[in-house]
Design a protein around this motif. Structure first.
Motif, PDB file in Angstrom:
ATOM      1  N   PHE A   1      40.679  42.418  41.514  1.00  0.00           N
ATOM      2  CA  PHE A   1      40.446  41.378  40.516  1.00  0.00           C
ATOM      3  C   PHE A   1      40.024  40.060  41.180  1.00  0.00           C
ATOM      4  O   PHE A   1      39.019  39.432  40.799  1.00  0.00           O
ATOM      5  CB  PHE A   1      41.717  41.173  39.684  1.00  0.00           C
ATOM      6  N   LYS A   2      40.762  39.641  42.203  1.00  0.00           N
ATOM      7  CA  LYS A   2      40.448  38.373  42.885  1.00  0.00           C
ATOM      8  C   LYS A   2      39.101  38.453  43.590  1.00  0.00           C
ATOM      9  O   LYS A   2      38.324  37.485  43.584  1.00  0.00           O
ATOM     10  CB  LYS A   2      41.556  38.045  43.887  1.00  0.00           C
ATOM     11  N   ASN A   3      38.796  39.616  44.202  1.00  0.00           N
ATOM     12  CA  ASN A   3      37.511  39.761  44.892  1.00  0.00           C
ATOM     13  C   ASN A   3      36.333  39.646  43.930  1.00  0.00           C
ATOM     14  O   ASN A   3      35.305  39.038  44.257  1.00  0.00           O
ATOM     15  CB  ASN A   3      37.444  41.118  45.608  1.00  0.00           C
ATOM     16  N   ILE A   4      36.469  40.253  42.748  1.00  0.00           N
ATOM     17  CA  ILE A   4      35.402  40.156  41.758  1.00  0.00           C
ATOM     18  C   ILE A   4      35.242  38.714  41.276  1.00  0.00           C
ATOM     19  O   ILE A   4      34.117  38.208  41.115  1.00  0.00           O
ATOM     20  CB  ILE A   4      35.682  41.098  40.560  1.00  0.00           C
ATOM     21  N   MET A   5      36.352  38.037  41.038  1.00  0.00           N
ATOM     22  CA  MET A   5      36.273  36.630  40.619  1.00  0.00           C
ATOM     23  C   MET A   5      35.599  35.770  41.680  1.00  0.00           C
ATOM     24  O   MET A   5      34.742  34.939  41.373  1.00  0.00           O
ATOM     25  CB  MET A   5      37.673  36.092  40.318  1.00  0.00           C
TER      26      MET A   5
ATOM     27  N   THR B   1      49.116  44.383  28.586  1.00  0.00           N
ATOM     28  CA  THR B   1      49.536  42.977  28.641  1.00  0.00           C
ATOM     29  C   THR B   1      49.129  42.380  30.002  1.00  0.00           C
ATOM     30  O   THR B   1      48.073  42.712  30.531  1.00  0.00           O
ATOM     31  CB  THR B   1      51.045  42.823  28.374  1.00  0.00           C
ATOM     32  N   ASP B   2      49.978  41.506  30.571  1.00  0.00           N
ATOM     33  CA  ASP B   2      49.677  40.938  31.892  1.00  0.00           C
ATOM     34  C   ASP B   2      50.571  41.561  32.959  1.00  0.00           C
ATOM     35  O   ASP B   2      50.751  40.993  34.043  1.00  0.00           O
ATOM     36  CB  ASP B   2      49.849  39.416  31.881  1.00  0.00           C
ATOM     37  N   PHE B   3      51.129  42.737  32.642  1.00  0.00           N
ATOM     38  CA  PHE B   3      52.114  43.371  33.527  1.00  0.00           C
ATOM     39  C   PHE B   3      51.585  43.531  34.947  1.00  0.00           C
ATOM     40  O   PHE B   3      52.270  43.175  35.920  1.00  0.00           O
ATOM     41  CB  PHE B   3      52.513  44.735  32.965  1.00  0.00           C
ATOM     42  N   ASP B   4      50.376  44.084  35.099  1.00  0.00           N
ATOM     43  CA  ASP B   4      49.894  44.461  36.436  1.00  0.00           C
ATOM     44  C   ASP B   4      49.552  43.248  37.291  1.00  0.00           C
ATOM     45  O   ASP B   4      50.005  43.150  38.445  1.00  0.00           O
ATOM     46  CB  ASP B   4      48.668  45.378  36.301  1.00  0.00           C
ATOM     47  N   LEU B   5      48.751  42.337  36.764  1.00  0.00           N
ATOM     48  CA  LEU B   5      48.378  41.169  37.561  1.00  0.00           C
ATOM     49  C   LEU B   5      49.607  40.324  37.896  1.00  0.00           C
ATOM     50  O   LEU B   5      49.759  39.828  39.015  1.00  0.00           O
ATOM     51  CB  LEU B   5      47.343  40.328  36.830  1.00  0.00           C
ATOM     52  N   LYS B   6      50.509  40.161  36.933  1.00  0.00           N
ATOM     53  CA  LYS B   6      51.713  39.353  37.181  1.00  0.00           C
ATOM     54  C   LYS B   6      52.579  40.013  38.257  1.00  0.00           C
ATOM     55  O   LYS B   6      53.092  39.347  39.159  1.00  0.00           O
ATOM     56  CB  LYS B   6      52.505  39.203  35.883  1.00  0.00           C
TER      57      LYS B   6
ATOM     58  N   GLN C   1      50.074  36.380  46.311  1.00  0.00           N
ATOM     59  CA  GLN C   1      48.698  35.906  46.214  1.00  0.00           C
ATOM     60  C   GLN C   1      48.426  35.389  44.799  1.00  0.00           C
ATOM     61  O   GLN C   1      48.993  35.898  43.820  1.00  0.00           O
ATOM     62  CB  GLN C   1      47.713  37.043  46.529  1.00  0.00           C
ATOM     63  N   ASN C   2      47.555  34.405  44.699  1.00  0.00           N
ATOM     64  CA  ASN C   2      47.218  33.824  43.397  1.00  0.00           C
ATOM     65  C   ASN C   2      46.212  34.722  42.676  1.00  0.00           C
ATOM     66  O   ASN C   2      45.061  34.853  43.100  1.00  0.00           O
ATOM     67  CB  ASN C   2      46.627  32.419  43.595  1.00  0.00           C
ATOM     68  N   LEU C   3      46.641  35.342  41.589  1.00  0.00           N
ATOM     69  CA  LEU C   3      45.763  36.207  40.797  1.00  0.00           C
ATOM     70  C   LEU C   3      45.522  35.621  39.414  1.00  0.00           C
ATOM     71  O   LEU C   3      45.230  36.354  38.457  1.00  0.00           O
ATOM     72  CB  LEU C   3      46.369  37.620  40.688  1.00  0.00           C
ATOM     73  N   ASN C   4      45.613  34.307  39.305  1.00  0.00           N
ATOM     74  CA  ASN C   4      45.321  33.641  38.043  1.00  0.00           C
ATOM     75  C   ASN C   4      43.822  33.448  37.874  1.00  0.00           C
ATOM     76  O   ASN C   4      43.058  33.411  38.852  1.00  0.00           O
ATOM     77  CB  ASN C   4      45.998  32.264  37.979  1.00  0.00           C
ATOM     78  N   TYR C   5      43.422  33.324  36.623  1.00  0.00           N
ATOM     79  CA  TYR C   5      42.051  32.904  36.306  1.00  0.00           C
ATOM     80  C   TYR C   5      42.090  31.403  36.075  1.00  0.00           C
ATOM     81  O   TYR C   5      42.965  30.904  35.362  1.00  0.00           O
ATOM     82  CB  TYR C   5      41.556  33.633  35.058  1.00  0.00           C
ATOM     83  N   VAL C   6      41.162  30.693  36.700  1.00  0.00           N
ATOM     84  CA  VAL C   6      41.147  29.231  36.605  1.00  0.00           C
ATOM     85  C   VAL C   6      39.914  28.794  35.829  1.00  0.00           C
ATOM     86  O   VAL C   6      38.780  29.091  36.215  1.00  0.00           O
ATOM     87  CB  VAL C   6      41.159  28.575  38.001  1.00  0.00           C
ATOM     88  N   TYR C   7      40.145  28.117  34.715  1.00  0.00           N
ATOM     89  CA  TYR C   7      39.043  27.570  33.915  1.00  0.00           C
ATOM     90  C   TYR C   7      38.438  26.353  34.611  1.00  0.00           C
ATOM     91  O   TYR C   7      39.079  25.735  35.477  1.00  0.00           O
ATOM     92  CB  TYR C   7      39.549  27.177  32.531  1.00  0.00           C
ATOM     93  N   PRO C   8      37.195  25.972  34.234  1.00  0.00           N
ATOM     94  CA  PRO C   8      36.570  24.780  34.832  1.00  0.00           C
ATOM     95  C   PRO C   8      37.395  23.508  34.687  1.00  0.00           C
ATOM     96  O   PRO C   8      37.325  22.628  35.548  1.00  0.00           O
ATOM     97  CB  PRO C   8      35.245  24.660  34.059  1.00  0.00           C
ATOM     98  N   ASP C   9      38.203  23.423  33.612  1.00  0.00           N
ATOM     99  CA  ASP C   9      39.035  22.215  33.426  1.00  0.00           C
ATOM    100  C   ASP C   9      40.348  22.273  34.206  1.00  0.00           C
ATOM    101  O   ASP C   9      41.185  21.380  34.093  1.00  0.00           O
ATOM    102  CB  ASP C   9      39.325  21.987  31.941  1.00  0.00           C
ATOM    103  N   GLY C  10      40.536  23.349  35.000  1.00  0.00           N
ATOM    104  CA  GLY C  10      41.730  23.474  35.822  1.00  0.00           C
ATOM    105  C   GLY C  10      42.846  24.273  35.206  1.00  0.00           C
ATOM    106  O   GLY C  10      43.850  24.566  35.871  1.00  0.00           O
TER     107      GLY C  10
END
Length: 450
Positions: free
Chosen positions: A179-183, A296-301, A309-318
């Protein structure tokens, strides 16, 4: 057709679709090899899936992850503790069976359908005891107990717990790990999906019923990531449910033999808030073909907590969010059995039986078979020219051996939509005879118009 299943197994071997694995050594339970036409059919299914769910869209991307992953992955995902079936053993022959399958088969033979997915060993044991269920050989059964489905292996040359690893029991975890690599590499915008097709492995202890249940099998699936504050999971669920059915129908399956079934609470996987199966009506009852799960968010969380490691999605506004996931899963190996069964046809033609596979054109292993009427160099030369022309776009073959009638029958059994016959008139008028697999209609067509 009560003996349909046996006919499909026979046809699959006779015509080079699917063979028992290691047959010269007595075979291996729940393991099969794919022959020439089986590989072509499987590739065509995979290509159609890829076109519909990746190529025709702009929001789904592909990965191909490793089969052997860091063991910590399977601990974080919960598979080491929870990826289990309930096993029971024949006390005389020591053959092992899945307890839920024995119970379901017992009630099916009595004309009743009973779904016992997700019951505990104690609950399954109670049903077995109350109904006096015996093994298929008529012997008493052992107590039911849990059995982990992950295949263990070892990394390196020194044995020990530290080298223990697993063959992947599902292909989803490789998607979450990337997921992080694709982002980072593609900067996709939510919602988006990550797809892959590949092998998974499960240490099955039950009778496989051909490629319906095997030790290794092919899956096609994607994880669709979204922000639950911006997208309703119910609406997305309905959308992908419709697309799953559309794909099944595009594969040519009979809609009357398909149904969706919601998982009850007791059978939901540990990560799922809602799961539905698209089931097909086999001779032994409705069984899962495809599935759709809201994970849900079970796997990434979980992976974020375990890997640090940070697996959050970050919007342009932070703003940061841990995306939720919908997972459409398509069992490719299982679909092979279903397609062969669903496409199988028998009919009487001039007093003899004709067998053919009514496969959609896009899935048929061979699109056009070019058949010289007899083995004459001048006819073979024309056939080769037609082959060279058509094979630029379609998978074709030139078939020389046997009478024209026998060659028609072979092509019918492998599902070839059209046969093109080259005869001596072809040398004079430049036309060939095209035969339609389904209607048996024949017409003369100019080679230039093919």
């Amino acid at each position: 057709m009560s003996d349909l299943f046996d006919k499909i197994v026979s046809l699959s071997k006779r015509r080079g679709f699917i063979f028992p694995s290691c047959e010269i050594y007595g075979g291996l339970a729940n393991a099969y090899d794919y022959g020439h036409y089986g590989v072509l059919l499987k590739d065509n299914i995979k290509n159609l899936w890829f076109k519909r769910f990746v190529q025709d869209r702009t929001d789904i991307f592909r990965v191909e992850s490793s089969i052997i992953l860091n063991p910590k992955v399977w601990e974080a995902s919960g598979h080491v503790k929870t990826f289990c079936d309930v096993m029971i053993e024949d006390t005389v022959t020591n053959k092992r069976y899945r307890a839920d399958h024995l119970i379901e088969d017992f009630f099916h033979q009595k004309g009743d359908e009973q779904n016992v997915d997700g019951l505990t060993p104690e609950e399954l044991q109670s049903i077995i005891d109350e109904n006096g269920i015996l093994s298929p050989d008529g012997n008493p059964l052992s107590k039911a107990r849990k059995f982990n489905l992950l295949f263990e292996t070892e990394i390196g040359i020194v044995e020990g717990e530290g080298n223990r690893a697993f063959l992947r029991g599902e292909i989803a975890q490789g998607i979450f790990l990337n997921f992080k690599n694709i982002m980072d590499s593609l900067s996709p915008k939510l919602p988006f999906g990550i797809a892959q097709a590949g092998k998974a492995f499960r240490n099955e202890i039950s009778k496989g019923q051909f490629t319906f249940r095997t030790l290794e099998f092919d899956l096609m699936e994607f994880e669709y990531f979204f922000d639950p504050e911006n997208n309703s999971w119910e609406e997305l669920f309905d959308f992908w449910q419709e697309k799953i059915m559309d794909f099944a129908l595009e594969c040519g399956l009979d809609k009357e033999k398909l149904r969706f079934r919601d998982h009850e609470d007791f059978e939901l996987s540990h990560y799922s808030k809602r799961t539905i199966d698209l089931e097909y009506k086999f001779p032994w009852g409705y069984k899962e073909m495809f599935a759709l799960a809201y994970r849900t968010d079970f796997d990434l969380k979980n992976h974020q907590e375990q890997s640090k490691q940070n697996l959050n999605y970050v919007y342009p506004d932070g703003k940061k969010v841990t995306p939720h996931v919908l997972e459409p899963t398509f069992g490719l190996s299982r679909l092979m059995t279903i397609l062969l069964m669903d496409a199988y046809r028998e009919e009487d033609v001039d007093g003899s039986q004709r067998v053919f596979l009514q496969l959609p054109f896009d899935l048929a292993p061979v699109k056009y078979a070019i058949l010289p009427l007899i083995k004459k160099p001048e006819l073979i030369e024309v056939a080769d020219k037609i082959y060279n022309k058509l094979s630029e776009k379609y998978n074709c073959e030139v078939h020389l051996s046997g009478s024209i009638g026998k060659r028609y029958r072979k092509q019918d059994e492998i599902g070839t939509p059209y046969c093109i016959t080259v005869d001596f008139d072809t040398l004079e008028d430049g036309c060939v005879t095209i035969r339609n697999r389904d209607t048996l209609k024949q017409e003369r067509v100019s080679i230039d118009e093919l």
